[in-house]
Design a protein around this motif. Sequence first.
Motif, short mmCIF file in Angstrom:
data_model
loop_
_atom_site.label_atom_id
_atom_site.label_comp_id
_atom_site.label_asym_id
_atom_site.label_seq_id
_atom_site.Cartn_x
_atom_site.Cartn_y
_atom_site.Cartn_z
N ASN A 1 0.65 -0.94 0.19
CA ASN A 1 -0.36 -0.27 -0.31
C ASN A 1 0.59 1.85 0.14
N LYS B 1 1.86 1.69 -3.13
CA LYS B 1 1.09 2.16 -4.38
C LYS B 1 0.64 4.36 -3.87
N ASN C 1 -1.37 4.36 -0.93
CA ASN C 1 -2.76 4.15 -0.69
C ASN C 1 -1.83 4.58 0.57
N TYR C 2 -1.29 5.96 1.52
CA TYR C 2 -0.77 6.11 2.69
C TYR C 2 -1.64 5.75 4.16
N GLN D 1 -4.65 3.48 4.66
CA GLN D 1 -3.99 1.86 4.47
C GLN D 1 -2.54 1.49 4.94
N CYS E 1 3.79 7.25 5.80
CA CYS E 1 2.97 8.11 5.89
C CYS E 1 2.45 8.81 5.48
N ASN F 1 2.26 12.22 2.74
CA ASN F 1 0.74 12.87 2.86
C ASN F 1 0.41 14.09 3.80
#
Length: 511
Positions: A301, A304, A306-307, A309, A337, A341
């Motif tokens: 994740n 990808k 998807n921080y 998750q 993460c 973000n």
Amino acid sequence: MNWKNNWYIPAPAFLKRVILFLLLAITFSVHGDDLQYDVIFTPKLQKAYFDIQKLRLPYARTLIDAERSAEKTNAFIPYLDNYADLHYLLISEDKKAYKELSQLENPRLQAIGNLPDNSPYKRFLQAEIRMHWAFAKLKFGNEVSGSWEIIKAYKLLEENRKRFPDFLPTLKSLGLLHVLIGSIPDNYGWVAKILGLKGNIQNGIDELRIVEKEVPFFRQEAELIDLLLHAYTLQLSPTQQSRLRQWPKQQPDNLLIHFFATTVLMKEGRSDEAAHYLAEAPSGESYISFPFLEYLKGEINLQKGNYEQAADHYALFLKKYNGFNYIKDSNLKLFMCHWLNDEDQQANVFIKKIKTTGSAIIEADQLAERIAAEFLSGKISPAQKILYKARYATDGGYLKAASALMDAVTETSFASTEEKAEFNYRKGRILQKSGQPARSIPYYNRALTLAKLEAAGFGAASALQLGYISLEKNDRPGAIAYFERAMSFKKHEYKNSIDNKARAALTSLGQ
């Protein structure tokens, strides 16, 4: 693993058929005039052996215990006990259990030592147990003791090979050691010579392949070792890549094979495909608890982007996990993460945990410590966010996303020499993985030039990839020069892994 055994002399046809019949029999027995101990592969113990390889440890232990009272003199039982303990310790990293279980090594060696000298299993099983403890001790940071276990195992296996040249199971473990010893960098080769250790990568692989073809009982273990060595030290062939994808489908109840397929595919930059095998991995009361699977879900994740998750999976891993490796790395990933973000305040909570939690035995944790120290000292700027995003996307095989990120910046977007070197390495890696190796070369060469001043890690990594590109072009002298250059860089966080790969490549070139 590729193993060639120049010493092996085939037995006469009749004798060879007899030996193979014995090896293929359901029950393996060793007989002697005053025999007290046997090696008997009963159906339950055979099932336990394969259940251990599936990580169905609770069920395997139940099978072993069911045979224990009736098979008191069966030397296969202490071997299986040890085999199960090795898998538990490597996965759980349970320090208390490690301390307690390590006290059982000598009693198990002594039990197997009760086999007669004319048993080919005596030294073979003793060597296996020593190798089990070598891996466990190295995992728990006891390098000196673990290294001595390897030396003792090697001596036992060599003696067994000389005494019983037609006993093919010896080659399973000896082949592994021949590859590992053959991968030792030249500057440490003198240590192996002094200790009487001889290694050759190709010979070792050939030895493993003999076991795969001719010893059905140990075939799966030998093949697993073979694939592991190619995945992490050499390179997987197309046939091996196909096998890697088929194996979990053939054994849907095998957690170890699902884990192996997941990690190798992630390493190969195929995280979307790896996620499928990870999702299909079996679980339940029959299997050992394996929280590291949550870490892998976090990794995919993060790659990808998807921080949120990813952060949930890393946090769950840390909650369930009682080991000591990947703690620093997981806190770094939790920092990433939030930082990537643009949640800098939350990110700072995790970057500060890195210094005081976990161990720094593995490269991932050592890198986490270095990045934390550099970030807290102000050496990592917000401009590097895009480099980290591109790195994770590239690692996962999300090349379009990585390329879009890197197309938005140039070398002049970065201030430090290390940032500039990383920019060029990332550009080169994306192009190479996208099937454009010729376009990647100028970027790798630029990274090498910058690495003369600093950024040794990116210089070494660039040289390694240039070596592989030269191999594909059949430029043998160029490949040798680049692999040697990759090994010449000192003191960087990727040195062990890059040196091992470069050394293996040079060995395959006859260097």
